[in-house]
Design an enzyme around this catalytic site. Structure first.
Site, PDB file in Angstrom:
ATOM      1  N   GLY A  49      -9.786   7.704 -28.141  1.00  0.00           N
ATOM      2  CA  GLY A  49      -8.668   8.608 -27.918  1.00  0.00           C
ATOM      3  C   GLY A  49      -7.401   7.797 -27.796  1.00  0.00           C
ATOM      4  O   GLY A  49      -7.442   6.576 -27.609  1.00  0.00           O
ATOM      5  N   GLN A  54       0.904   5.735 -24.846  1.00  0.00           N
ATOM      6  CA  GLN A  54       0.302   4.449 -25.224  1.00  0.00           C
ATOM      7  C   GLN A  54       0.942   3.859 -26.474  1.00  0.00           C
ATOM      8  O   GLN A  54       0.715   2.691 -26.784  1.00  0.00           O
ATOM      9  CB  GLN A  54      -1.199   4.611 -25.476  1.00  0.00           C
ATOM     10  CG  GLN A  54      -2.016   4.891 -24.225  1.00  0.00           C
ATOM     11  CD  GLN A  54      -3.488   4.903 -24.571  1.00  0.00           C
ATOM     12  OE1 GLN A  54      -4.014   5.920 -25.004  1.00  0.00           O
ATOM     13  NE2 GLN A  54      -4.142   3.767 -24.404  1.00  0.00           N
ATOM     14  N   LEU A 103      -7.278   1.043 -24.696  1.00  0.00           N
ATOM     15  CA  LEU A 103      -6.524   0.179 -25.613  1.00  0.00           C
ATOM     16  C   LEU A 103      -5.303  -0.439 -24.929  1.00  0.00           C
ATOM     17  O   LEU A 103      -4.794  -1.458 -25.379  1.00  0.00           O
ATOM     18  CB  LEU A 103      -6.077   0.980 -26.846  1.00  0.00           C
ATOM     19  CG  LEU A 103      -7.202   1.437 -27.787  1.00  0.00           C
ATOM     20  CD1 LEU A 103      -6.651   2.368 -28.854  1.00  0.00           C
ATOM     21  CD2 LEU A 103      -7.911   0.247 -28.430  1.00  0.00           C
TER      22      LEU A 103
HETATM   23 NI    NI Z   1      -6.655   4.781 -22.257  1.00  0.00          NI
END
Ligand code: NI
Length: 181
Positions: A49, A54, A103
């Site tokens: 995801g 991000q 990530l």
């Molecule tokens: Ni995450």
């Protein structure tokens, strides 16, 4: 299409509450292209995801997909899901515990407890309302991703850091990446 740069832990944007996406914004070609770039970035980096903060956009947008994932071998599959302005409600008292990584948090895994069942409402990429129930692994990933919209990362949800491990040690010492109790 282009690969987007990932904000890493320490980037202030990961700690901000994301802004809702407006209908007007959603109709713009740039925004639709951004969604495609997020999907491509998630797939290229083997994420399960990705949330817009991000990739340096403080917007309430998440994309999720699990299909034979290299970073999480053994993870159950679920199809691509694009969610705008998601809200999670009816969180069950039953909790499941599993390993999480991110990530934005390089090279670490840790055990996190999440609600086993949730109700999800929000909008698709064309601002059509969406509402569905999710449980198990999908519910876990949804909670992880929507947390990013609240300025939270999985580390904030760990009871303690005794299971926090580098990826190399994780592969050496722990049995299965996806483990629920
Ligand atoms: Ni995450």
């Amino acid at each position: 299409m282009s690969l987007l740069k990932i904000a890493k832990l320490g980037s202030p944007i990961l700690r901000k509450t994301a802004e809702p996406v407006t209908s007007e914004e959603c109709q713009k070609i740039e925004f639709q292209r951004f969604i495609d770039d997020m999907i491509e970035t998630m797939e290229k980096l083997d994420g399960l995801g990705l949330a817009a903060p991000q990739v340096f956009q403080s917007k309430q947008l998440v994309v999720l997909k699990s299909q034979g994932n290299f970073r999480y071998p053994g993870a159950p599959d679920f199809p691509l899901l694009i969610l705008l302005n998601p809200k999670l409600t009816d969180l069950s008292d039953q909790m499941i515990e599993g390993w999480e990584g991110c990530l934005s948090v390089d090279n670490l895994r840790g055990k996190v407890k999440r609600h086993a069942k949730i109700k999800v409402s929000g909008f698709d990429r064309n601002m059509n309302p969406l509402s569905f129930d999710a449980e198990g692994f999908l519910a876990v990933v949804l909670q992880h991703e929507t947390d990013h919209l609240l300025g939270k990362v999985f580390l904030d949800r760990m009871d303690d850091f005794s299971t926090l491990t580098h990826l190399a040690e994780f592969e050496r010492h722990w049995i299965s990446p996806i483990e629920t109790v």
